[in-house]
Every structure is written in structure tokens, then in C-alpha cells.
Design a protein around this motif. Sequence first.
Motif, mmCIF file in Angstrom:
data_model
loop_
_atom_site.group_PDB
_atom_site.id
_atom_site.type_symbol
_atom_site.label_atom_id
_atom_site.label_comp_id
_atom_site.label_asym_id
_atom_site.label_seq_id
_atom_site.Cartn_x
_atom_site.Cartn_y
_atom_site.Cartn_z
ATOM 1 N N UNK A 102 0.780 -1.236 0.000
ATOM 2 C CA UNK A 102 0.000 0.000 0.000
ATOM 3 C C UNK A 102 0.811 1.285 0.000
ATOM 4 N N UNK A 103 1.820 1.474 0.882
ATOM 5 C CA UNK A 103 2.478 2.784 0.939
ATOM 6 C C UNK A 103 3.271 3.089 -0.325
ATOM 7 N N UNK A 104 3.333 4.377 -0.725
ATOM 8 C CA UNK A 104 4.208 4.730 -1.849
ATOM 9 C C UNK A 104 5.662 4.424 -1.520
ATOM 10 N N UNK A 105 6.410 3.999 -2.529
ATOM 11 C CA UNK A 105 7.811 3.591 -2.357
ATOM 12 C C UNK A 105 8.697 4.434 -3.272
ATOM 13 N N UNK A 106 9.675 5.106 -2.679
ATOM 14 C CA UNK A 106 10.661 5.872 -3.438
ATOM 15 C C UNK A 106 11.994 5.125 -3.360
ATOM 16 N N UNK A 107 12.564 4.815 -4.509
ATOM 17 C CA UNK A 107 13.841 4.099 -4.546
ATOM 18 C C UNK A 107 14.909 4.998 -5.162
ATOM 19 N N UNK A 108 15.925 5.281 -4.372
ATOM 20 C CA UNK A 108 17.122 5.959 -4.858
ATOM 21 C C UNK A 108 18.150 4.857 -5.096
ATOM 22 N N UNK A 109 18.369 4.445 -6.341
ATOM 23 C CA UNK A 109 19.190 3.258 -6.613
ATOM 24 C C UNK A 109 20.692 3.545 -6.478
ATOM 25 N N UNK A 110 21.147 3.640 -5.239
ATOM 26 C CA UNK A 110 22.533 4.024 -4.956
ATOM 27 C C UNK A 110 23.483 2.908 -5.391
ATOM 28 N N UNK A 111 24.391 3.248 -6.295
ATOM 29 C CA UNK A 111 25.369 2.282 -6.792
ATOM 30 C C UNK A 111 26.797 2.736 -6.559
ATOM 31 N N UNK A 112 27.023 4.049 -6.660
ATOM 32 C CA UNK A 112 28.378 4.596 -6.592
ATOM 33 C C UNK A 112 28.378 5.819 -5.684
ATOM 34 N N UNK A 113 29.414 5.963 -4.870
ATOM 35 C CA UNK A 113 29.589 7.129 -4.018
ATOM 36 C C UNK A 113 29.914 8.351 -4.873
ATOM 37 N N UNK A 114 29.624 9.528 -4.322
ATOM 38 C CA UNK A 114 29.926 10.768 -5.046
ATOM 39 C C UNK A 114 31.402 10.870 -5.391
ATOM 40 N N UNK A 115 32.259 10.217 -4.590
ATOM 41 C CA UNK A 115 33.689 10.232 -4.868
ATOM 42 C C UNK A 115 34.117 9.192 -5.882
ATOM 43 N N UNK A 116 33.181 8.336 -6.339
ATOM 44 C CA UNK A 116 33.480 7.352 -7.360
ATOM 45 C C UNK A 116 33.576 5.915 -6.876
ATOM 46 N N UNK A 117 33.530 5.675 -5.568
ATOM 47 C CA UNK A 117 33.653 4.318 -5.031
ATOM 48 C C UNK A 117 32.383 3.505 -5.297
ATOM 49 N N UNK A 118 32.574 2.213 -5.613
ATOM 50 C CA UNK A 118 31.443 1.309 -5.806
ATOM 51 C C UNK A 118 30.827 0.971 -4.445
ATOM 52 N N UNK A 119 29.525 1.156 -4.335
ATOM 53 C CA UNK A 119 28.840 0.910 -3.066
ATOM 54 C C UNK A 119 27.960 -0.332 -3.101
ATOM 55 N N UNK A 120 27.767 -0.915 -4.262
ATOM 56 C CA UNK A 120 26.850 -2.051 -4.363
ATOM 57 C C UNK A 120 27.406 -3.095 -5.322
ATOM 58 N N UNK A 121 27.083 -4.349 -5.060
ATOM 59 C CA UNK A 121 27.460 -5.436 -5.945
ATOM 60 C C UNK A 121 26.717 -5.315 -7.272
ATOM 61 N N UNK A 122 27.384 -5.728 -8.345
ATOM 62 C CA UNK A 122 26.736 -5.698 -9.663
ATOM 63 C C UNK A 122 25.470 -6.550 -9.700
ATOM 64 N N UNK A 123 25.468 -7.651 -8.924
ATOM 65 C CA UNK A 123 24.302 -8.539 -8.924
ATOM 66 C C UNK A 123 23.052 -7.859 -8.381
ATOM 67 N N UNK A 124 23.242 -6.793 -7.603
ATOM 68 C CA UNK A 124 22.088 -6.068 -7.083
ATOM 69 C C UNK A 124 21.293 -5.422 -8.212
ATOM 70 N N UNK A 125 21.959 -5.048 -9.285
ATOM 71 C CA UNK A 125 21.282 -4.365 -10.375
ATOM 72 C C UNK A 125 20.150 -5.218 -10.951
ATOM 73 N N UNK A 126 20.384 -6.515 -11.050
ATOM 74 C CA UNK A 126 19.348 -7.414 -11.556
ATOM 75 C C UNK A 126 18.154 -7.450 -10.608
ATOM 76 N N UNK A 127 18.427 -7.500 -9.315
ATOM 77 C CA UNK A 127 17.346 -7.515 -8.323
ATOM 78 C C UNK A 127 16.556 -6.213 -8.372
ATOM 79 N N UNK A 128 17.257 -5.111 -8.522
ATOM 80 C CA UNK A 128 16.566 -3.828 -8.637
ATOM 81 C C UNK A 128 15.611 -3.839 -9.822
ATOM 82 N N UNK A 129 16.114 -4.236 -10.968
ATOM 83 C CA UNK A 129 15.313 -4.190 -12.191
ATOM 84 C C UNK A 129 14.143 -5.176 -12.171
#
Length: 267
Positions: A102-129
Amino acid sequence: MSDAVPPCVLIISGNDPSGGAGMTADLQATSALGAHPAPVITSLTVQDTSNAYRVDAVDPGLVAEQARAVLADLPVAAIKIGLLADAGIGEAVAEVLEEHPTPPVVIDPVLVDAGGAQLAERSLETVLMERLFPLATLLTPNALELRRLGGETGDRDSRARRLLATGADWVLAKGADEDTPGVENALYGPGEFVEVSRWRRLPGDYHGSGCTLASAITALLASGAAVQRAVAEGQKYTYECLMQAYRPGRGQFVPRRFHETHEAEDA
């Protein structure tokens, strides 16, 4: 004691010990806009206002238990999802959302830090999609995330439409990290809907601006605003935060989320 209860926002995100981004940003922006934040931690990070250096994911079962405890107790009016870190956490969060559609869901798909560091595994992208985006009211990718998730080919419009095709209701494609004189954000919605907002580019680099914007929009949705209004007001609030940003460390500026209200300037 007051009988007035602020709307509750369930926040699922990671911790940033510098206090610039992540859960601290989410808590501050949500509170500043009058909502009650309920934080569920997905990961512990080692980062400062310049970059991230390590991400340790929380056990997915513990993330799900935290979220279910909140949802069983509090009348959650909206859900904000930030850093998930790995596919296991993504799957666990998807299961929780499917139990509470029921509640609205906002997803900010954080993958990379503003400084360029990878914050998430590539496999997460499939789960997101495949699992999470179909449950989303709004996605808020920056330009890099839009390219990673919406495809390297095509333009902003075609990439945003690909994300809408996953089942998400709306996509806010952010342009602050593009090499352009001004900042252009575009909201895509049902049918051929697109609404572009243009903002004067402010000097400097900012840590936590994306978290601030997504949480602000979520708090406004929790208060009953429609998506278009929440996105418009969330952008104005975030721009004011950036106009009054401060530099607490040796890295990027941090948005001042509790601030005096001024008239935000668009481009």
C-alpha cells in the motif's frame, strides 16, 4: 503531549559515519519536512566527505526483521529505499514490500559514491530491475545510475522509459552530475508524460544531495502530496539545502537540511 502524530516514513538505507549522506541525510530531511523517520540499517560503511572505502552489508534476514517490526507497529505512510549494498538485501526488501503493497515507495538506486567508489554489488542491479523497480512509485537515478540501469545506448528519455517499462510508476532522472552549465532534472510518468525542471548550477561538490532529495520527496508523499507536487517541492527544498551547504570536513559540502527558507532560484 500532542495528539497530532506526524506521518511515518520507513527508511531502508546504509549508514555514513561522516553524517553527510546515507541514513543521517535521510533522517534529517525527513524530520525537517515534518515526518517521523523509522530507520532500517542495511549496511555499515567506512566513508568520509570525500569518498567511501568499505561497505559491510547487514545480514538480509536482520534487515527484513527490522522492517517488519516497524511495519507491524507504526502506520507507515511512505517508504524510502537507499543503499542496499548486495543482492541478498535487495531480495529481502522486495519480499517485505510485496507483503505491504500500500504505501508509496521511493527508490534511490545508490550504486556509486559521489567520490566514485562502488557501493553495491553488480548482482544487485538485476534484483533492482526485476524485483524492486516493479514495486516502486518513484525512482530517482542520477545520470550514472540511469546509464547503468537504463542502458548505455540511447538518450535520457529512452533510458528513463526503459526503467518505467520495469513497472515503476515514475522516474526522476537527475542531471546534477552531468557536465552541463545548469542542472536539468526530468520527471517521466504515465504515457508520454515528461516534466523538466532547470536549476542554476551551484559552485562546489556536495555529499548527500541525492539522499536529501529522495527523502524529501518521500516525506512529502507521506504527508499526502501527489507525486508531481512532491517532486517539485522536494527539489525546491533540496536546492535551498544546497544554497546553504557547509563544509564540515576536508571533502565535499554537506546540504544544510535544517535551514532558513529562501526563494530557490531556477535556471
